[in-house]
Design a protein around this motif. Structure first.
Motif, mmCIF file in Angstrom:
data_model
loop_
_atom_site.group_PDB
_atom_site.id
_atom_site.type_symbol
_atom_site.label_atom_id
_atom_site.label_comp_id
_atom_site.label_asym_id
_atom_site.label_seq_id
_atom_site.Cartn_x
_atom_site.Cartn_y
_atom_site.Cartn_z
ATOM 1 N N ILE A 1 31.785 12.017 -76.750
ATOM 2 C CA ILE A 1 30.635 12.763 -76.216
ATOM 3 C C ILE A 1 29.460 11.832 -76.008
ATOM 4 O O ILE A 1 28.794 11.853 -74.970
ATOM 5 N N ARG B 1 29.919 9.798 -72.894
ATOM 6 C CA ARG B 1 29.664 10.485 -71.641
ATOM 7 C C ARG B 1 28.179 10.618 -71.386
ATOM 8 O O ARG B 1 27.713 10.524 -70.266
ATOM 9 N N MET B 2 27.398 10.817 -72.461
ATOM 10 C CA MET B 2 25.953 10.924 -72.241
ATOM 11 C C MET B 2 25.359 9.594 -71.846
ATOM 12 O O MET B 2 24.270 9.537 -71.299
ATOM 13 N N ILE C 1 17.974 23.307 -86.697
ATOM 14 C CA ILE C 1 17.182 22.116 -87.039
ATOM 15 C C ILE C 1 17.394 21.753 -88.504
ATOM 16 O O ILE C 1 17.668 20.602 -88.859
ATOM 17 N N PRO D 1 18.181 13.247 -85.487
ATOM 18 C CA PRO D 1 16.903 12.568 -85.623
ATOM 19 C C PRO D 1 16.431 12.445 -87.061
ATOM 20 O O PRO D 1 15.389 11.841 -87.306
ATOM 21 N N TYR E 1 28.471 20.485 -80.800
ATOM 22 C CA TYR E 1 28.032 19.755 -79.615
ATOM 23 C C TYR E 1 26.511 19.692 -79.551
ATOM 24 O O TYR E 1 25.933 18.648 -79.232
ATOM 25 N N VAL E 2 25.857 20.822 -79.896
ATOM 26 C CA VAL E 2 24.391 20.804 -79.871
ATOM 27 C C VAL E 2 23.858 19.821 -80.904
ATOM 28 O O VAL E 2 22.900 19.076 -80.643
ATOM 29 N N TRP F 1 24.200 16.422 -79.491
ATOM 30 C CA TRP F 1 23.226 16.254 -78.410
ATOM 31 C C TRP F 1 21.871 15.828 -78.995
ATOM 32 O O TRP F 1 21.208 14.953 -78.463
ATOM 33 N N PHE F 2 21.491 16.472 -80.128
ATOM 34 C CA PHE F 2 20.240 16.091 -80.780
ATOM 35 C C PHE F 2 20.266 14.625 -81.152
ATOM 36 O O PHE F 2 19.304 13.895 -80.936
ATOM 37 N N LYS F 3 21.380 14.208 -81.777
ATOM 38 C CA LYS F 3 21.380 12.854 -82.319
ATOM 39 C C LYS F 3 21.209 11.815 -81.227
ATOM 40 O O LYS F 3 20.500 10.837 -81.398
ATOM 41 N N TRP F 4 21.862 12.012 -80.092
ATOM 42 C CA TRP F 4 21.869 10.944 -79.106
ATOM 43 C C TRP F 4 20.686 11.009 -78.158
ATOM 44 O O TRP F 4 20.569 10.182 -77.274
ATOM 45 N N THR F 5 19.802 11.982 -78.299
ATOM 46 C CA THR F 5 18.668 12.026 -77.382
ATOM 47 C C THR F 5 17.360 11.619 -78.039
ATOM 48 O O THR F 5 16.532 11.006 -77.392
ATOM 49 N N PHE F 6 17.174 11.964 -79.305
ATOM 50 C CA PHE F 6 15.839 11.829 -79.862
ATOM 51 C C PHE F 6 15.703 10.592 -80.737
ATOM 52 O O PHE F 6 16.641 10.206 -81.404
#
Lengths: 358, 373, 169
Positions: A54, A57-58, A220, A230, A312-313, A316-321
């Protein structure tokens, strides 16, 4: 496929009829233990693989794709490598505590898996205080982390363990209060009853605004509970301190690593059960054609599908922030999440009293 | 700092010294920070450089001017073209010749592309240090397009040694103009994504606002130039003060802010990327025809001392040549931006936490080989 | 008055929370967008794509001495490239031979090129009057034995091309 109760009954019936009650109990528990351990190990391996794919892919790339078809055997290769590494013995470390710490963490998460309802009838223990049991067991994991930091006999491990301990303890409050809102709605702490109270609709839809707020807070706080995303400064602050599991090598490190991914699974599974209806399919109010179509998919796929979405959510948090600093992390909990949680609780109680939910 | 020779006196209890040693994931190069911490707060910080000193200035004394260009690439390797341009301009100034317009345009376009590439790499590494690991891949993905442009025309991606005294080494590829125009269009669409991902993010803002305050007086005293100095209000853009090459022909803004914290140093670089795109757009369609290389009999600087400064991606680079008429310089000295930018880190990080140290050193954008030459 | 201030503060509190969550959602939109678009994958599968991988013509890979099909090269051992090289990575060993017209000519014996010290600065190629050397696009130089990096560029049995001197570049 759709109802596991007859299978479970027949297996336990066979054991109780052929052996004395004591031996039947023991053998059933051994069988259950092996099944859960096997499930735990395989799911852990494939969660690591899923995270790598995942995040790739991001990041506009393909993840592991050489070891096995589509890279499916990559984590098995990593596991074999970790098994073959040297277990370094620290001279001045407290060796009993040092060796016990990874086991405490693993045992805590395996015990929590035992009470999750995977499908109708497929639940190891159905306690009448289900949610309380799970919260208590995940608190036990903190002890493992603190012991690991202390027993390593290194300044930086202790700092990392203290930080991680402070973080987990603070966010447990938020997790507990968010779950308390949903218990107020459904009226029971028993997990199977919470699911059966969602047969006419999932709580996240029925309990409109407070349930949505509780879900966001739970998401969160759940990410912070497992030292992920994060909030991972305890282990990724490799600027100076590498966290509580610095001194661990080989299979002991693999235990910590695996326990982190399985904790993520447990948080997601609880979210699925309490907010998203567990193994119940998605029904629109009285649209019977659609409902019958949804009923065709076995409940166990519904459960894993919903859990996969929540996981998945979290990824998603880990790889964006970017990461939060420790004081910002604690400020987030005590100044923002906790007051909102308390207000939400009052709102929920009010709505339940007035029966203003669906 | 009174005494830089290490004579540390641990005055209070609970103070301890650790090394963010020369091999480290977040210092991006071989640099050692000797940090004195109390609990989690930084009391002071002594940087030790010199781990990658290769003697570039001494080696250059035995090489001719065209030969020493390839050593300048390796100082601040992310602004390779601009370093080459600095030495070439200094030698041309010494010899009193002027290059053709075509050469000036191409040099400026290459310099601005280098500036964008350098800022892209800085953005990637800064996000990664703070924990947002995807920024690394997005920045590098876009930088690949610039490296393709370089490779097609000059033959190398990072260390090109393309700009030499007298002009350029070869002519650019016929595809140059098309590729650069395509890149500008592509990058204008991608830059807003960088802002959405990192700049406006509340976690990022909390980690960088109010951290590492550098006052204007400190910036001038320590000689902090480039985007780090401009974040504190120091108007130090050499492209505006002493324009060279094709800079007198283009219109662009010098980005400065008055605040001086990490967030505004970050913003200066993000806005500079937009300005560089606009400079390239103004130049790319009108490159005049002309000779690539001047017909010079020998590249020898007459006797005397010459100085030239340019604006690299990190600040003001100055080249000082002392010549006695030979084909090699008698002494060449580089005033590098990173050397001056490094030593302010003690003043601006005192009192902050360890996690902030990473953000501060990332915002100063240090490239270590430039410090040590 | 104090009541108004408290209301404003409470309002600010909630506005901050909304603002923060909105900025986080914007960031998640960017990564989410790339997650669902596999067409944006930029990596190449390296060892498998060797057949179609082509570097640019100007790429400075490795120095070669140009040879024709009759195994003839163009180098006349004038030593310009060795003098242009900043760190002595080229060494020309020449020999003297008496030609048919009785005059002794200088011929190339060995053209030694050190790949381990070459910095790929490209000063040698324009220095050659005969256009004899060029950069190839070969980039896979890894060897297990360091002595293999010192190469002799003129192929065995080759001799300089027997025709009029080519134009100076």
């Amino acid at each position: 496929m759709y109802d596991f109760t007859p299978i479970i009954e027949s297996i336990s019936g066979y054991f109780t009829s052929t052996f004395s009650p004591l031996w039947a109990g023991v053998l059933l528990m051994v069988l259950l233990g092996i099944a859960i351990l096997g499930f735990y190990a395989i799911l852990g391996l494939y969660l690591v693989y899923a995270e790598r794919k995942i995040c790739a892919r991001m990041q506009n790339r393909i993840g592991p794709n050489r070891v096995g078809p589509m890279g499916l055997f990559q984590t098995i290769a990593d596991l074999i490598k970790l098994l073959m590494k040297e277990l370094i013995y620290i001279r001045n470390a407290d060796s009993i505590l040092f060796n016990i710490a990874p086991f405490i963490v693993i045992v805590a998460s395996i015990m929590a898996i035992g009470s999750i309802p995977f499908a109708k009838g497929l639940q190891a223990i159905d306690l009448n205080i289900g949610v309380l049991y799970i919260l208590a067991i995940s608190s036990m994991g903190v002890i493992g982390v603190l012991i690991a930091g202390w027993a390593s006999n290194s300044k930086y491990s202790v700092i990392g363990a203290m930080r991680s301990g402070a973080q987990v303890i603070s966010y447990e409050l938020s997790v507990g209060l968010a779950l308390l809102c949903m218990i107020t709605f459904s009226g029971s702490m028993q997990l199977s009853e919470i699911i059966s109270s969602q047969e006419d609709g999932w709580w996240i839809f029925k309990g409109h605004i407070p349930a949505l707020i509780a879900f966001v807070i739970y998401q969160i706080a759940g990410t912070a509970e497992t030292n992920r995303g994060p909030f991972d400064l305890a282990e990724a602050e490799s600027e100076l301190t590498a966290g509580f599991h610095t001194e661990y090598s080989g299979i002991k490190f693999a235990f910590f690593f695996l326990a982190e991914y399985m904790n993520m699974f447990i948080i997601a599974a609880i979210a699925t059960t309490v907010f998203l209806g567990g193994w119940l399919p998605f029904h629109i109010y009285n649209f019977s054609v659609f409902n019958n179509l949804m009923d065709l998919i076995p409940p166990i796929f519904w459960f894993f599908g919903k859990t996969a979405f929540v996981i998945y959510v979290m990824m998603w948090f880990k790889w964006t922030f970017p990461r939060l600093r420790i004081d910002q992390l604690l400020a987030l909990e005590w100044k923002y999440l906790l007051p909102i949680n308390l207000i939400n609780l009052i709102l929920t109680s009010f709505l339940t009293l007035m029966q203003w939910h669906f | 700092m009174e005494d830089t020779v290490v004579d540390i006196d641990l005055k209070e209890k609970e103070e301890y010294i650790i090394n963010m040693g020369p091999q480290h994931p977040s210092t991006h190069g071989v640099l050692r920070f000797e940090t004195c911490l109390q609990g989690e707060t930084v009391k002071y910080l002594i940087p030790h450089c010199g781990y990658i000193h290769r003697g570039i200035e001494k080696m250059s004394e035995s090489l001719t001017y065209p030969q020493l260009i390839h050593l300048t690439d390796r100082m601040d390797y992310l602004s390779a073209h601009i370093n080459n341009e600095a030495v070439s301009l200094c030698v041309e100034k010494a010899m009193g010749v002027e290059v053709s317009d075509r050469v000036k345009y191409i040099r400026t376009i290459l310099a601005e592309l280098t500036r964008i590439a350098s800022h892209q790499l800085w953005w990637s590494a800064f996000g990664m240090d703070l924990g947002a690991l995807t920024t690394f891949f997005y920045g590098l993905r876009d930088r690949e397009k610039i490296l393709d442009i370089f490779e097609e025309s000059t033959g190398a991606r990072l260390l090109q040694s393309f700009i030499t005294p007298g002009g350029l080494m070869y002519d650019v590829h016929p595809n140059f103009q098309k590729r650069v125009t395509e890149f500008v269009k592509y990058f204008r669409k991608k830059l807003p994504e960088y802002d959405q991902l990192l700049t406006g993010n509340i976690i990022f803002r909390e980690r960088t606002q109010g951290i590492g305050y550098m006052s204007l007086e400190d910036a001038i005293d320590f000689g902090v130039t480039g985007p780090s100095g401009r974040g504190s209000g120091f108007h130090c853009d050499i492209r505006k003060i002493e324009p060279y090459s094709a800079y007198p022909l283009v219109k662009f803004d010098e980005i400065t802010f008055d605040v001086g914290d990490t967030y505004h140093r970050y913003l200066v670089r993000m806005k500079e990327m937009w300005q560089s795109l606009s400079i390239i757009e103004q130049l790319i369609d009108g490159i005049p025809q002309g000779p690539i290389m001047l017909e010079l009999k020998a590249i020898k600087a007459p006797k005397g001392e010459y100085y030239q400064r340019v604006e690299t991606a990190r600040g003001e680079l100055g080249v000082f040549i002392v010549s006695d008429g030979a084909p090699s310089p008698a002494r060449i000295h580089y005033r590098t931006p990173n050397f001056s930018n490094l030593f302010i880190i003690n003043k601006i990080s005192a009192g902050h936490k360890i996690a902030d140290l990473v953000a501060i050193s990332g915002s100063l954008d240090l490239v270590i080989p430039d410090i040590d030459r | 008055m104090a009541l108004l201030k408290t209301i404003k503060e409470v309002g600010n509190y909630f506005l901050e929370i909304y603002d923060g969550l909105a900025s986080l959602a914007r960031g998640m939109k960017v990564t989410g967008k790339y997650f669902i678009k596999p067409s944006e994958i930029v990596t190449q599968q390296y060892p498998e794509n060797r057949a179609t991988l082509q570097m640019f013509d100007a790429f400075k890979g490795e120095l070669i001495l140009k040879h024709t099909e009759d195994n003839e090269h163009f180098c006349d051992a004038c030593n310009s490239c060795a003098r242009a090289c900043p760190n002595g990575s080229i060494e020309i060993v020449s020999k003297r031979e008496v030609g048919e017209d009785g005059k002794s000519k200088r011929l190339l014996d060995k053209y030694i090129y050190r790949l381990d010290t070459c910095t790929f600065c490209g000063l040698c190629v324009p220095a050659c009057d005969q256009n004899a050397i060029a950069f190839s696009q070969e980039f896979e130089h890894a060897v297990f034995d360091r002595t293999k990096l010192i190469k002799q560029l003129n192929k065995p049995g080759s001799h300089v091309v027997q025709k009029q001197k080519t134009e100076a570049k």
